[in-house]
Design a protein around this motif. Structure first.
Motif, PDB file in Angstrom:
ATOM      1  N   LEU A  30      52.831  54.254 105.895  1.00 27.91           N
ATOM      2  CA  LEU A  30      52.479  53.175 106.819  1.00 27.91           C
ATOM      3  C   LEU A  30      51.458  53.636 107.846  1.00 27.91           C
ATOM      4  O   LEU A  30      50.431  52.965 108.075  1.00 27.91           O
ATOM      5  N   PHE A  31      51.697  54.791 108.455  1.00 25.25           N
ATOM      6  CA  PHE A  31      50.792  55.272 109.498  1.00 25.25           C
ATOM      7  C   PHE A  31      49.478  55.792 108.919  1.00 25.25           C
ATOM      8  O   PHE A  31      48.447  55.731 109.593  1.00 25.25           O
ATOM      9  N   LEU A  32      49.512  56.294 107.699  1.00 22.86           N
ATOM     10  CA  LEU A  32      48.255  56.685 107.050  1.00 22.86           C
ATOM     11  C   LEU A  32      47.388  55.452 106.819  1.00 22.86           C
ATOM     12  O   LEU A  32      46.176  55.478 107.083  1.00 22.86           O
ATOM     13  N   LEU A  33      48.014  54.368 106.362  1.00 20.54           N
ATOM     14  CA  LEU A  33      47.280  53.118 106.158  1.00 20.54           C
ATOM     15  C   LEU A  33      46.749  52.578 107.477  1.00 20.54           C
ATOM     16  O   LEU A  33      45.580  52.161 107.575  1.00 20.54           O
ATOM     17  N   ILE A  34      47.588  52.593 108.511  1.00 23.24           N
ATOM     18  CA  ILE A  34      47.170  52.109 109.829  1.00 23.24           C
ATOM     19  C   ILE A  34      45.988  52.927 110.347  1.00 23.24           C
ATOM     20  O   ILE A  34      45.005  52.371 110.864  1.00 23.24           O
ATOM     21  N   TYR A  35      46.066  54.247 110.194  1.00 23.99           N
ATOM     22  CA  TYR A  35      44.997  55.118 110.700  1.00 23.99           C
ATOM     23  C   TYR A  35      43.686  54.865 109.963  1.00 23.99           C
ATOM     24  O   TYR A  35      42.615  54.744 110.592  1.00 23.99           O
ATOM     25  N   LEU A  36      43.751  54.766 108.628  1.00 19.47           N
ATOM     26  CA  LEU A  36      42.538  54.541 107.839  1.00 19.47           C
ATOM     27  C   LEU A  36      41.900  53.193 108.166  1.00 19.47           C
ATOM     28  O   LEU A  36      40.672  53.084 108.296  1.00 19.47           O
ATOM     29  N   VAL A  37      42.728  52.151 108.302  1.00 18.73           N
ATOM     30  CA  VAL A  37      42.208  50.826 108.641  1.00 18.73           C
ATOM     31  C   VAL A  37      41.612  50.827 110.046  1.00 18.73           C
ATOM     32  O   VAL A  37      40.566  50.219 110.289  1.00 18.73           O
ATOM     33  N   THR A  38      42.279  51.516 110.971  1.00 12.78           N
ATOM     34  CA  THR A  38      41.773  51.608 112.347  1.00 12.78           C
ATOM     35  C   THR A  38      40.409  52.290 112.392  1.00 12.78           C
ATOM     36  O   THR A  38      39.477  51.796 113.033  1.00 12.78           O
ATOM     37  N   ALA A 272      59.976  55.627 121.601  1.00 11.86           N
ATOM     38  CA  ALA A 272      58.920  56.045 120.681  1.00 11.86           C
ATOM     39  C   ALA A 272      58.318  54.848 119.964  1.00 11.86           C
ATOM     40  O   ALA A 272      57.095  54.745 119.808  1.00 11.86           O
ATOM     41  N   VAL A 273      59.174  53.931 119.510  1.00 13.27           N
ATOM     42  CA  VAL A 273      58.692  52.726 118.830  1.00 13.27           C
ATOM     43  C   VAL A 273      57.871  51.868 119.787  1.00 13.27           C
ATOM     44  O   VAL A 273      56.830  51.307 119.415  1.00 13.27           O
ATOM     45  N   ALA A 274      58.314  51.767 121.034  1.00 15.89           N
ATOM     46  CA  ALA A 274      57.566  51.003 122.031  1.00 15.89           C
ATOM     47  C   ALA A 274      56.201  51.621 122.270  1.00 15.89           C
ATOM     48  O   ALA A 274      55.209  50.912 122.463  1.00 15.89           O
ATOM     49  N   SER A 275      56.107  52.948 122.231  1.00 11.39           N
ATOM     50  CA  SER A 275      54.823  53.615 122.409  1.00 11.39           C
ATOM     51  C   SER A 275      53.881  53.341 121.251  1.00 11.39           C
ATOM     52  O   SER A 275      52.661  53.293 121.426  1.00 11.39           O
ATOM     53  N   VAL A 276      54.450  53.171 120.037  1.00 12.97           N
ATOM     54  CA  VAL A 276      53.632  52.814 118.883  1.00 12.97           C
ATOM     55  C   VAL A 276      52.918  51.490 119.140  1.00 12.97           C
ATOM     56  O   VAL A 276      51.733  51.320 118.822  1.00 12.97           O
ATOM     57  N   MET A 277      53.627  50.541 119.732  1.00 17.51           N
ATOM     58  CA  MET A 277      53.051  49.231 120.016  1.00 17.51           C
ATOM     59  C   MET A 277      51.900  49.326 121.010  1.00 17.51           C
ATOM     60  O   MET A 277      51.014  48.474 121.038  1.00 17.51           O
ATOM     61  N   TYR A 278      51.891  50.383 121.819  1.00 24.38           N
ATOM     62  CA  TYR A 278      50.840  50.538 122.838  1.00 24.38           C
ATOM     63  C   TYR A 278      49.710  51.457 122.383  1.00 24.38           C
ATOM     64  O   TYR A 278      48.542  51.175 122.624  1.00 24.38           O
ATOM     65  N   ILE A 279      50.052  52.530 121.700  1.00 27.23           N
ATOM     66  CA  ILE A 279      49.083  53.573 121.390  1.00 27.23           C
ATOM     67  C   ILE A 279      48.470  53.414 120.006  1.00 27.23           C
ATOM     68  O   ILE A 279      47.492  54.086 119.664  1.00 27.23           O
ATOM     69  N   VAL A 280      49.039  52.520 119.167  1.00 20.12           N
ATOM     70  CA  VAL A 280      48.584  52.368 117.786  1.00 20.12           C
ATOM     71  C   VAL A 280      48.125  50.946 117.478  1.00 20.12           C
ATOM     72  O   VAL A 280      47.033  50.730 116.949  1.00 20.12           O
ATOM     73  N   VAL A 281      48.961  49.951 117.813  1.00 18.04           N
ATOM     74  CA  VAL A 281      48.698  48.565 117.409  1.00 18.04           C
ATOM     75  C   VAL A 281      47.417  47.982 118.012  1.00 18.04           C
ATOM     76  O   VAL A 281      46.611  47.386 117.286  1.00 18.04           O
ATOM     77  N   PRO A 282      47.163  48.106 119.327  1.00 19.41           N
ATOM     78  CA  PRO A 282      45.917  47.531 119.878  1.00 19.41           C
ATOM     79  C   PRO A 282      44.660  48.094 119.230  1.00 19.41           C
ATOM     80  O   PRO A 282      43.702  47.363 118.977  1.00 19.41           O
ATOM     81  N   GLN A 283      44.661  49.400 118.937  1.00 14.63           N
ATOM     82  CA  GLN A 283      43.502  50.025 118.323  1.00 14.63           C
ATOM     83  C   GLN A 283      43.286  49.525 116.897  1.00 14.63           C
ATOM     84  O   GLN A 283      42.160  49.464 116.408  1.00 14.63           O
ATOM     85  N   LEU A 284      44.381  49.162 116.239  1.00 14.47           N
ATOM     86  CA  LEU A 284      44.293  48.589 114.892  1.00 14.47           C
ATOM     87  C   LEU A 284      43.797  47.153 114.927  1.00 14.47           C
ATOM     88  O   LEU A 284      42.990  46.736 114.083  1.00 14.47           O
ATOM     89  N   MET A 285      44.244  46.385 115.914  1.00 14.73           N
ATOM     90  CA  MET A 285      43.964  44.951 115.960  1.00 14.73           C
ATOM     91  C   MET A 285      42.600  44.611 116.536  1.00 14.73           C
ATOM     92  O   MET A 285      42.030  43.559 116.213  1.00 14.73           O
ATOM     93  N   ASN A 286      42.054  45.458 117.404  1.00 10.59           N
ATOM     94  CA  ASN A 286      40.783  45.139 118.081  1.00 10.59           C
ATOM     95  C   ASN A 286      39.648  44.767 117.125  1.00 10.59           C
ATOM     96  O   ASN A 286      38.960  43.765 117.343  1.00 10.59           O
ATOM     97  N   PRO A 287      39.405  45.536 116.043  1.00  9.22           N
ATOM     98  CA  PRO A 287      38.307  45.144 115.134  1.00  9.22           C
ATOM     99  C   PRO A 287      38.538  43.780 114.490  1.00  9.22           C
ATOM    100  O   PRO A 287      37.588  43.010 114.311  1.00  9.22           O
ATOM    101  N   PHE A 288      39.788  43.473 114.128  1.00 15.05           N
ATOM    102  CA  PHE A 288      40.084  42.181 113.509  1.00 15.05           C
ATOM    103  C   PHE A 288      39.870  41.039 114.496  1.00 15.05           C
ATOM    104  O   PHE A 288      39.336  39.984 114.142  1.00 15.05           O
ATOM    105  N   ILE A 289      40.271  41.244 115.737  1.00 15.66           N
ATOM    106  CA  ILE A 289      40.123  40.205 116.758  1.00 15.66           C
ATOM    107  C   ILE A 289      38.653  39.881 116.971  1.00 15.66           C
ATOM    108  O   ILE A 289      38.248  38.714 116.976  1.00 15.66           O
ATOM    109  N   TYR A 290      37.826  40.914 117.122  1.00 13.89           N
ATOM    110  CA  TYR A 290      36.402  40.676 117.369  1.00 13.89           C
ATOM    111  C   TYR A 290      35.674  40.193 116.121  1.00 13.89           C
ATOM    112  O   TYR A 290      34.682  39.477 116.218  1.00 13.89           O
TER     113      TYR A 290
END
Length: 317
Positions: A30-38, A272-290
């Motif tokens: 999951l995190f490998l996919l998230i990192y590559l997409v980010t 730790a899970v809450a930190s994922v939502m802050y340190i990982v999710v926004p960076q993943l979503m920003n390109p899609f949003i723009y």
């Protein structure tokens, strides 16, 4: 107060998101996919902006810097987590841990500062359109980016250098997937009163104040927009600012959620899970949003993806 069992540590143990061995392959994939997409998404944003002369404007200059910051922030935390899961080795050296801590603080603060600069750019463009090119001069854009970087470096070094003198007990387990300042303070044997005060003071200075600046900018923007006689003009303004507002919501919303969770919950896994939502999710979503909400970015990305220089060159021969 005298602390017992103090030792000079050379490494820490990052416990990750869970200690369930059956969940580790799922988390790794999951995190490998998230990192590559980010990385790919933010890199496409940077390439699209740099290759399209129509996008060489202050708004997109800030956006390209935001994408670069997202890449750096994700690279600071996720690769080490993937390596630990793959090798089944939770160790991280003392130097690497504090380096990771410093870079996470620097790039987290830098993203915050760039979001403020983008809000100011929108404010000038909408509320003072006739003076826009005079105010938002390229030199000012470069100055804002450099000032943001300087402030972020000071923020990261301030906390990192203040944490260096801390002593640690025999237990060097960090119940997290990266070296987070709050978790490091929990396992130290030293008095952390100064560090805690510094952390909360810096949080107010480097995050609360910029958030107030963003809110103030958008209050002015809404006020100017409601005064426009044209419905089409109002729609265009809200459409232009929509992407930035979504990014701000993700960044500050997840950050505020992480703060609330760490305040009212003592569960390390939940933190730790809450930190994922802050340190990982926004960076993943920003390109899609723009990409999805900005017509100019859609056009630039389409041109970049469909660009076939080698095919055209071959036909020319």
């Amino acid at each position: 107060m005298k602390f017992q069992n103090q030792t000079l540590v050379s490494e820490f143990l990052l416990l990750g998101l869970t200690d369930d061995p059956e969940m580790q392959p799922l988390i790794f994939n999951l995190f490998l996919l998230i990192y590559l997409v980010t990385i790919e998404g933010n890199l496409l944003i940077i390439l699209a902006i740099s290759s399209d002369s129509h996008l060489h404007t202050p708004m997109y200059i800030f956006l390209s810097n935001l994408s670069f910051t997202d890449i750096c922030l994700s690279t600071t935390t996720i690769p080490k987590m993937l390596v630990n899961i793959h090798t089944q080795d939770q160790r991280i050296s003392y130097t690497s841990c504090f380096s990771q801590l410093c870079f996470a603080l620097v790039f987290g603060c830098l993203e915050n500062c760039i979001l403020v600069a983008m809000a100011y750019d929108h404010y000038v463009a909408i509320c003072q359109p006739l003076k826009y090119m005079v105010i938002m001069h390229p030199r000012l854009c470069v100055l804002l980016v450099l000032l943001s970087l300087l402030v972020s470096i000071v923020h990261g070094l301030l906390h990192s250098l203040a944490a260096l003198p801390l002593s640690f007990c025999i237990n060097v387990e960090i119940p997290h997937f990266f070296c987070k300042l709050a978790q490091i303070l929990k396992i130290t044997c030293s008095d952390t009163f100064i560090n805690a005060m510094l952390m909360y003071s810096a949080a107010n200075a480097f995050f609360s104040v910029p958030l107030i600046g963003i809110i103030f900018s958008y209050v002015k923007i809404v006020s100017c927009t409601l005064g426009m006689p044209s419905v089409g003009g109002r729609y265009k303004v809200f459409s232009t600012c929509g992407s930035h507002l979504f990014v701000v919501f993700f960044f500050y919303g997840t950050g505020f959620g992480m703060y609330l969770n760490s305040t009212f919950s003592n569960s390390s896994n939940k933190n730790a899970v809450a930190s994922v939502m802050y340190i990982v999710v926004p960076q993943l979503m920003n390109p899609f949003i723009y990409s999805f909400r900005n017509k100019e970015m859609k056009t630039a990305l389409r041109r970049l993806i469909t660009w076939k220089p080698f095919i055209c060159w071959g036909h020319g021969l």
